[in-house]
Scaffold this active site. Structure first.
Site, PDB file in Angstrom:
ATOM      1  N   GLY A   6       0.827  -1.181   0.000  1.00  0.00           N
ATOM      2  CA  GLY A   6       0.000   0.000   0.000  1.00  0.00           C
ATOM      3  C   GLY A   6       0.858   1.226   0.000  1.00  0.00           C
ATOM      4  O   GLY A   6       1.984   1.207   0.438  1.00  0.00           O
ATOM      5  N   GLY A   7       0.289   2.348  -0.437  1.00  0.00           N
ATOM      6  CA  GLY A   7       1.051   3.571  -0.494  1.00  0.00           C
ATOM      7  C   GLY A   7       0.437   4.513  -1.489  1.00  0.00           C
ATOM      8  O   GLY A   7       0.716   5.700  -1.487  1.00  0.00           O
TER       9      GLY A   7
ATOM     10  N   SER B 183      -8.384   5.328  -7.282  1.00  0.00           N
ATOM     11  CA  SER B 183      -8.832   6.686  -7.548  1.00  0.00           C
ATOM     12  C   SER B 183      -7.643   7.574  -7.880  1.00  0.00           C
ATOM     13  O   SER B 183      -6.976   7.381  -8.888  1.00  0.00           O
ATOM     14  CB  SER B 183      -9.633   7.204  -6.355  1.00  0.00           C
ATOM     15  OG  SER B 183     -10.317   8.364  -6.696  1.00  0.00           O
TER      16      SER B 183
END
Length: 576
Positions: free
Chosen positions: A145-146, A227
């Site tokens: 994640g990041g 997104s």
């Protein structure tokens, strides 16, 4: 766009990464260090004590977490509004640096809206999750994640590494809004523009240099984002017009959202507004920037909060020449094949457009409203283009087989197709044409139940997928809550995580999928996508199937509409 639906690149995203072929594969072995705080990773220049306590408080779990690790110098003072500067990674003379407590997350980057005391400028930090027994030399794939909206705290990779003990997870924070994307002629020309995107690249470069010490393989990294995070994935793939090697091998873009990108005139107007609210002169530019770099945190917060949401975001920085991160708009770079040939999975939520259509069902009841309300987000689109678009989306009808039952449905699909539900198809199509082999597509068709309760008419709205991928996460400006799954939600969560980590590790979502999960076919042979759907309790009990997911071919109407929205003259108006 972030989880609040209208913030663009004001939060963080999730990423998995693969090292570039030219990575330095030599490893220096430093002395093993211990600490009463927890397991220690010695990088030579720094050492970090992690945490093996599970989220439920059980000691000695199967995952070790290391949080708040700097990957670049703090972007404060003279480094405010500049490209990230490298750390001094000179090893300690005896190879035994002082052990730093890394058992918790570091501060998030400043958000928008910004609040003094919530977030920090000193936020170029990353987090690592690894199997507790993983060690240097294991060469595990790096997944993580990041790039997801929000802050890294809200999108933990703990469940990913718990479920797949053959991966290492990484997440990173990067500058957002005004601190990350202030654009002026001198910043763009000097290579300091798009600082937030350059932060992401700096974090991935840190992974290349250091992830072996955590048991990871810098030659097997993949990035993923939702997104604005999906947009980050696209921009990292298209960075430098595809002329530089990338520090990852695969990317997953989910509900790709950005734009319209600002032009020079608009950026100048934004800069004048920012300097005004920060209490600085707007010209000459050098004086204004010097003032902004010494302005108080409170002044910076005021400038952020008086900037239109989403306006300060990635921009074309061709003036930087060979150092231009985005030498052109992403849609043009993709159309021209100017992107890295990495594996790609792209998709979106079924009703992404309902989050961005600009109103509720009662606000969109006539064709005139359909032709105006959704396009407030896209002021550059001409009336001629709007009329051409309307012709591709037939008016609603109660007749059997009609595609749309209301003007709201019609407008929502159109609002999604402008970018959120077509950019993934477009990049996959161009990847296929360029000869990239590992290309996959999906549609997420299970709603976030928390958001659904608040707005039932939105259905499988924007960010529904991340609810399932990150333990029922729900966010509001750096504050997160997690909702326990029921049995069918848990089944879909585990199925999806297995697909995501399989693609990141092997290049195929199907290779390491859970038993009983349907095969996820490649984009090209069947020209289709996986539709991920939650099973009903009755169906699950009757069939034993974990989910109702299935592969389907793309519909001709969707392809035709995406060809329209990704057409050069149209993307010139939407500025994506």
């Amino acid at each position: 766009m972030n989880i609040l639906a209208h913030l663009l690149l004001t939060t963080l995203l999730s990423t998995t990464a693969l090292a570039s072929p030219s990575s330095n594969n030599t490893t220096t072995h430093y002395p093993a260090l211990t600490s009463p705080l927890g397991p220690v990773i010695n990088l030579g220049y720094a050492a970090y004590a992690g945490n093996t306590t599970t989220p439920t408080g059980e000691a000695n779990g199967t995952v070790a977490f290391f949080g708040g690790i700097p990957y670049a110098q703090p972007p404060v003072g003279e480094l405010r509004f500049r490209a990230p500067q490298p750390l001094d990674e000179t090893p300690a003379s005896d190879g035994k640096p002082q052990v730093v407590d890394a058992r918790n997350f570091g501060p998030a980057c400043l958000q928008q809206p910004a609040v003094v005391g919530v977030g920090s400028e000193d936020c170029l930090l990353l987090n690592v999750w690894k199997p507790s027994n993983a060690s240097e030399g294991d060469n595990l794939p790096v997944v993580g994640g990041g790039f997801y909206a929000g802050t890294t705290q809200g999108f933990p990779l703990y469940p990913w590494v718990t479920q797949d003990q053959q991966i290492v997870g990484v997440s990173m924070g990067y500058r957002l809004s005004v601190p990350g994307f202030l654009a002026t002629p001198s910043l763009l020309a000097s290579g300091d523009g798009n600082a937030g995107l350059r932060d992401q690249r700096a974090a991935l470069d840190w992974v290349q240099r250091n992830i072996r010490s955590f048991g990871g393989d810098p030659q097997n990294v993949a990035i993923a984002g939702e997104s604005a995070g999906g947009a980050s994935v696209v921009m990292q793939i298209a960075a430098y017009g595809g002329q530089r090697e990338v520090p990852f091998r695969r990317g997953t873009g989910q509900s790709i959202g950005f734009g319209p990108m600002m032009n020079d005139t608009q950026n100048a107007e934004l800069f004048a507004n920012i300097t005004q609210w920060a209490g600085c002169p707007s010209s000459p530019e050098s004086t204004a920037l010097a003032c902004l770099r010494t302005a108080s945190l409170g002044a910076l917060v005021s400038a952020i909060n008086h900037t239109p949401l989403g306006a300060v975001s990635p921009t074309v920085d061709a003036a930087a020449g060979a150092d231009a991160f985005l030498p052109d708009r992403p849609s043009r770079l993709i159309a021209q094949g100017k992107f890295a040939s990495v594996g790609f999975t792209g998709g979106h939520c079924s009703n992404d457009g309902r989050t961005f259509v600009g109103g509720a069902p009662e606000d969109l009841q006539t064709e005139e409203e359909v032709a105006s309300v959704p396009f407030k987000r896209w002021p550059g689109v001409t009336n001629e283009t709007i009329q051409e678009a309307l012709a591709l989306y037939p008016p609603p009808s109660n007749a059997s087989g009609a595609e749309f039952s209301s003007e709201y449905d019609r407008a929502s699909i159109m609002a999604g197709d402008v970018i959120f539900t077509c950019m993934d198809w477009f990049l996959a199509e161009q990847m296929m044409r360029k000869g990239v082999q590992d290309v996959y597509a999906f549609q997420w068709n299970a709603p976030d139940p928390v958001l659904l309760k608040a707005a039932p008419y939105e259905g499988t709205m924007h960010t529904s997928d991340i609810y399932f991928l990150f333990e029922g996460t729900s966010a509001d400006n750096a504050g997160f809550t997690f909702t326990p799954f029921n049995s069918t939600e848990l089944a879909l969560s585990q199925t999806a995580i297995a697909y995501w980590t399989s693609f990141a590790s092997t290049g195929s979502p199907s290779t390491l999928r859970l038993p009983g999960s349907p095969e996820w076919l490649a984009f090209a042979p069947g020209y289709g996508r996986m539709v991920l759907t939650e099973a009903t309790t009755a169906t699950a009990n009757a069939t034993g199937a974990g989910t109702a997911s299935a592969w389907e071919a793309f519909g001709d109407a969707h392809v035709e509409r995406c060809l329209f929205w990704m057409r050069e003259d149209v993307t010139a108006q939407t500025a994506v």
